[in-house]
Design a protein around this motif. Structure first.
Motif, PDB file in Angstrom:
ATOM      1  N   HIS A   5     -11.639  -7.130 -45.156  1.00 25.05           N
ATOM      2  CA  HIS A   5     -11.739  -6.530 -43.851  1.00 25.05           C
ATOM      3  C   HIS A   5     -10.434  -5.667 -43.566  1.00 25.05           C
ATOM      4  O   HIS A   5      -9.393  -6.386 -43.544  1.00 25.05           O
ATOM      5  CB  HIS A   5     -11.836  -7.314 -42.480  1.00 25.05           C
ATOM      6  CG  HIS A   5     -12.041  -6.659 -41.134  1.00 25.05           C
ATOM      7  ND1 HIS A   5     -11.891  -7.102 -39.887  1.00 25.05           N
ATOM      8  CD2 HIS A   5     -12.520  -5.195 -40.892  1.00 25.05           C
ATOM      9  CE1 HIS A   5     -12.103  -6.329 -39.150  1.00 25.05           C
ATOM     10  NE2 HIS A   5     -12.412  -5.324 -39.395  1.00 25.05           N
ATOM     11  N   TRP A  61     -26.674 -12.632 -45.263  1.00 18.19           N
ATOM     12  CA  TRP A  61     -26.298 -12.263 -43.758  1.00 18.19           C
ATOM     13  C   TRP A  61     -26.760 -10.905 -43.506  1.00 18.19           C
ATOM     14  O   TRP A  61     -26.935  -9.993 -44.435  1.00 18.19           O
ATOM     15  CB  TRP A  61     -24.838 -12.103 -43.751  1.00 18.19           C
ATOM     16  CG  TRP A  61     -24.209 -13.725 -43.550  1.00 18.19           C
ATOM     17  CD1 TRP A  61     -24.334 -14.569 -44.677  1.00 18.19           C
ATOM     18  CD2 TRP A  61     -23.586 -14.072 -42.574  1.00 18.19           C
ATOM     19  NE1 TRP A  61     -23.532 -15.770 -44.243  1.00 18.19           N
ATOM     20  CE2 TRP A  61     -22.938 -15.505 -42.886  1.00 18.19           C
ATOM     21  CE3 TRP A  61     -23.026 -13.960 -41.239  1.00 18.19           C
ATOM     22  CZ2 TRP A  61     -22.451 -16.402 -42.200  1.00 18.19           C
ATOM     23  CZ3 TRP A  61     -22.474 -14.498 -40.405  1.00 18.19           C
ATOM     24  CH2 TRP A  61     -22.123 -15.887 -40.971  1.00 18.19           C
ATOM     25  N   ILE A  91     -25.339  -7.531 -41.580  1.00 16.11           N
ATOM     26  CA  ILE A  91     -24.144  -7.173 -41.124  1.00 16.11           C
ATOM     27  C   ILE A  91     -24.271  -5.823 -40.449  1.00 16.11           C
ATOM     28  O   ILE A  91     -24.913  -5.077 -40.899  1.00 16.11           O
ATOM     29  CB  ILE A  91     -23.106  -6.876 -42.393  1.00 16.11           C
ATOM     30  CG1 ILE A  91     -22.684  -8.029 -43.278  1.00 16.11           C
ATOM     31  CG2 ILE A  91     -21.850  -6.089 -42.208  1.00 16.11           C
ATOM     32  CD1 ILE A  91     -22.143  -7.706 -44.708  1.00 16.11           C
ATOM     33  N   CYS A 129     -23.101 -11.052 -38.841  1.00 12.34           N
ATOM     34  CA  CYS A 129     -21.570 -10.714 -38.586  1.00 12.34           C
ATOM     35  C   CYS A 129     -21.434  -9.057 -38.027  1.00 12.34           C
ATOM     36  O   CYS A 129     -22.145  -8.327 -38.709  1.00 12.34           O
ATOM     37  CB  CYS A 129     -20.944 -10.717 -40.074  1.00 12.34           C
ATOM     38  SG  CYS A 129     -19.358 -10.339 -40.198  1.00 12.34           S
ATOM     39  N   LYS A 180     -22.789 -14.982 -35.358  1.00 16.56           N
ATOM     40  CA  LYS A 180     -21.761 -16.009 -35.437  1.00 16.56           C
ATOM     41  C   LYS A 180     -20.408 -15.386 -35.265  1.00 16.56           C
ATOM     42  O   LYS A 180     -19.383 -15.939 -34.632  1.00 16.56           O
ATOM     43  CB  LYS A 180     -21.617 -16.606 -36.871  1.00 16.56           C
ATOM     44  CG  LYS A 180     -23.042 -17.043 -37.347  1.00 16.56           C
ATOM     45  CD  LYS A 180     -23.444 -17.928 -36.596  1.00 16.56           C
ATOM     46  CE  LYS A 180     -24.888 -18.930 -37.226  1.00 16.56           C
ATOM     47  NZ  LYS A 180     -25.405 -19.654 -36.426  1.00 16.56           N
ATOM     48  N   LEU A 181     -20.059 -14.125 -35.690  1.00 13.64           N
ATOM     49  CA  LEU A 181     -18.654 -13.687 -35.591  1.00 13.64           C
ATOM     50  C   LEU A 181     -18.621 -12.106 -35.306  1.00 13.64           C
ATOM     51  O   LEU A 181     -19.605 -11.350 -35.979  1.00 13.64           O
ATOM     52  CB  LEU A 181     -17.835 -13.865 -36.621  1.00 13.64           C
ATOM     53  CG  LEU A 181     -17.976 -13.544 -38.076  1.00 13.64           C
ATOM     54  CD1 LEU A 181     -16.774 -13.681 -38.912  1.00 13.64           C
ATOM     55  CD2 LEU A 181     -19.434 -14.018 -38.587  1.00 13.64           C
ATOM     56  N   CYS A 182     -17.747 -11.823 -34.459  1.00 14.99           N
ATOM     57  CA  CYS A 182     -17.425 -10.116 -34.392  1.00 14.99           C
ATOM     58  C   CYS A 182     -16.091  -9.895 -34.656  1.00 14.99           C
ATOM     59  O   CYS A 182     -15.199 -10.534 -33.929  1.00 14.99           O
ATOM     60  CB  CYS A 182     -17.713 -10.043 -32.794  1.00 14.99           C
ATOM     61  SG  CYS A 182     -19.282 -10.139 -32.135  1.00 14.99           S
ATOM     62  N   LEU A 183     -15.906  -8.825 -35.486  1.00 14.99           N
ATOM     63  CA  LEU A 183     -14.756  -8.684 -36.106  1.00 14.99           C
ATOM     64  C   LEU A 183     -14.294  -7.066 -35.819  1.00 14.99           C
ATOM     65  O   LEU A 183     -15.089  -6.208 -35.433  1.00 14.99           O
ATOM     66  CB  LEU A 183     -14.699  -8.726 -37.613  1.00 14.99           C
ATOM     67  CG  LEU A 183     -15.477  -9.816 -38.238  1.00 14.99           C
ATOM     68  CD1 LEU A 183     -15.365  -9.588 -39.582  1.00 14.99           C
ATOM     69  CD2 LEU A 183     -14.173 -11.105 -38.090  1.00 14.99           C
ATOM     70  N   VAL A 209     -12.845 -12.485 -45.108  1.00 14.32           N
ATOM     71  CA  VAL A 209     -14.013 -13.001 -44.726  1.00 14.32           C
ATOM     72  C   VAL A 209     -14.931 -13.638 -45.514  1.00 14.32           C
ATOM     73  O   VAL A 209     -15.607 -12.823 -46.240  1.00 14.32           O
ATOM     74  CB  VAL A 209     -14.891 -11.918 -43.638  1.00 14.32           C
ATOM     75  CG1 VAL A 209     -15.643 -12.695 -42.597  1.00 14.32           C
ATOM     76  CG2 VAL A 209     -13.573 -11.189 -42.801  1.00 14.32           C
ATOM     77  N   LEU A 236     -18.375 -15.519 -45.847  1.00 13.98           N
ATOM     78  CA  LEU A 236     -19.585 -15.851 -45.222  1.00 13.98           C
ATOM     79  C   LEU A 236     -20.755 -16.416 -46.251  1.00 13.98           C
ATOM     80  O   LEU A 236     -21.153 -16.056 -47.314  1.00 13.98           O
ATOM     81  CB  LEU A 236     -20.481 -14.217 -45.007  1.00 13.98           C
ATOM     82  CG  LEU A 236     -19.446 -13.330 -44.233  1.00 13.98           C
ATOM     83  CD1 LEU A 236     -20.473 -11.819 -43.928  1.00 13.98           C
ATOM     84  CD2 LEU A 236     -19.353 -13.749 -42.847  1.00 13.98           C
ATOM     85  N   PHE A 249     -18.575 -19.598 -41.740  1.00 14.75           N
ATOM     86  CA  PHE A 249     -17.787 -18.570 -42.288  1.00 14.75           C
ATOM     87  C   PHE A 249     -16.353 -18.977 -42.117  1.00 14.75           C
ATOM     88  O   PHE A 249     -16.177 -19.985 -41.741  1.00 14.75           O
ATOM     89  CB  PHE A 249     -18.205 -17.506 -41.339  1.00 14.75           C
ATOM     90  CG  PHE A 249     -17.939 -17.619 -39.934  1.00 14.75           C
ATOM     91  CD1 PHE A 249     -16.498 -17.553 -39.217  1.00 14.75           C
ATOM     92  CD2 PHE A 249     -18.964 -18.212 -39.077  1.00 14.75           C
ATOM     93  CE1 PHE A 249     -16.318 -17.837 -38.103  1.00 14.75           C
ATOM     94  CE2 PHE A 249     -18.664 -18.622 -37.894  1.00 14.75           C
ATOM     95  CZ  PHE A 249     -17.227 -18.622 -37.010  1.00 14.75           C
ATOM     96  N   ASN A 294     -12.517 -16.793 -41.739  1.00 18.06           N
ATOM     97  CA  ASN A 294     -11.772 -15.394 -41.683  1.00 18.06           C
ATOM     98  C   ASN A 294     -10.164 -15.781 -41.687  1.00 18.06           C
ATOM     99  O   ASN A 294      -9.740 -16.414 -40.920  1.00 18.06           O
ATOM    100  CB  ASN A 294     -12.071 -14.785 -40.183  1.00 18.06           C
ATOM    101  CG  ASN A 294     -11.298 -13.464 -39.980  1.00 18.06           C
ATOM    102  OD1 ASN A 294     -11.854 -12.557 -40.129  1.00 18.06           O
ATOM    103  ND2 ASN A 294     -10.198 -13.593 -39.440  1.00 18.06           N
TER     104      ASN A 294
END
Ligand SMILES: [Zn+2]
Length: 303
Positions: free
Chosen positions: A41, A152, A154, A194, A243-246, A288, A290, A296, A298
């Motif tokens: 990322h 996943w 995305i 994600c 699960k996750l927000c980036l 990251v 996954l 996951f 990060n």
């Protein structure tokens, strides 16, 4: 510069913000039996022509590839500035970017639109249509979209809503069309999810981006954190596969947990706009990982 395992671990430990292990009970166990999708990322690159930014981005790209990235996500604000810069200079910034990406990276990319990538929105001559030029530069047909990789889903969101009533020209909001699309994407999906957005949906570090406690109340501008965070977190509550927000945008680092979702603000490749660290956060990218079973990790990497 070659990266060692120590560069990553020291980075994560010293900032206490790069590791999201809440759903990863044992990293070594997971590493031994399942191969993760590795996503680098790189947010807030803010590339402009010049020796330091160009060499630094090349180093960051080499680091991402040495770390085994299967995919690189440009988290937005990839060029130095188009909001308030004349067209000829903006075109030079894009040219420099395209040349470097071609020369220094063979890994596939996903692109997120950032506020600084859009021509003229912070000037009185602002026009909504210049976002289409940004999409053209990034070879995107739409500013929000999803892909499936490594088991996943995305999701790439577009945080930058045209807002001519603001001097900045934008607000951090999805708008109805995108919110409805996001809801449909989640309803039709069973894979772990994600989410990438340029501006944080939910953020702690946004509070420290400026003297936000002046006037005896904390106040976070609508350009710094999603104004529709309430609607988005309500949507995510009904979809535990998210699960996750980036995100990026703030150039600072944080990690929040809220209703089962991990939110990471992953710093900036340019640090403090190519002048070292910002509030103790040096230039960084994030790796990251996954795992196909929904776990996951990060981690920040000080390339
Ligand atoms: Zn930004």
């Amino acid at each position: 510069m070659g990266l060692t395992r120590r560069d990553i671990l020291v980075g994560g430990a010293s900032l206490c913000a790069g590791v999201g292990l809440s759903t990863l009970s044992s990293a070594s166990e997971a590493e031994s039996d399942l191969q993760p999708l590795r996503v680098a990322h790189l947010t807030d690159i803010h590339l402009r022509p010049g020796k330091l930014p160009e060499e630094s981005l090349a180093r960051a790209l080499h680091s991402a590839q040495e770390l085994g990235a299967d995919l690189i996500v440009n988290g937005g604000d990839v060029i130095f500035d188009a909001l308030n810069t004349d067209r000829s200079q903006v075109e030079r910034q894009w040219k420099t970017l395209h040349r470097l990406l071609k020369a220094e990276s063979s890994t596939p990319w996903l692109h997120v639109v950032g506020n600084h990538d859009i021509l003229g929105w912070s000037t009185p001559k602002r026009e909504p249509g210049t976002k289409l030029e940004t999409l053209g530069q990034l070879e995107l047909s739409k500013s929000f979209y999803s892909v499936e990789r490594g088991g996943w889903k995305i999701v790439v969101l577009d945080s930058i809503e045209y807002a001519p009533q603001r001097s900045s020209g934008y607000l951090a909001r999805l708008g109805w069309e995108q919110l409805e699309w996001f809801e449909r994407e989640l309803r039709q999906n069973e894979l772990p999810v994600c989410v990438f957005s340029h501006i944080p949906i939910l953020s702690a570090c946004a509070y420290f981006d400026g003297p936000n406690e002046e006037g005896d109340n904390w106040s976070v501008p609508g350009e710094w954190m999603h104004l529709d965070a309430r609607a988005v977190k309500d949507l995510l509550r009904g979809h535990p596969q998210v699960k996750l927000c980036l995100s990026g945008h703030i150039h600072l680092v944080d990690n929040l947990q809220y209703h089962g979702v991990s939110y990471f603000c992953n710093g900036a490749v340019c640090g403090n706009y190519w002048q070292g660290s910002l509030q103790g956060f040096p230039p960084a990218l994030a790796l990251v990982e996954l795992y196909p079973d929904g776990r996951f990790r990060n981690r920040l990497v000080f390339y």
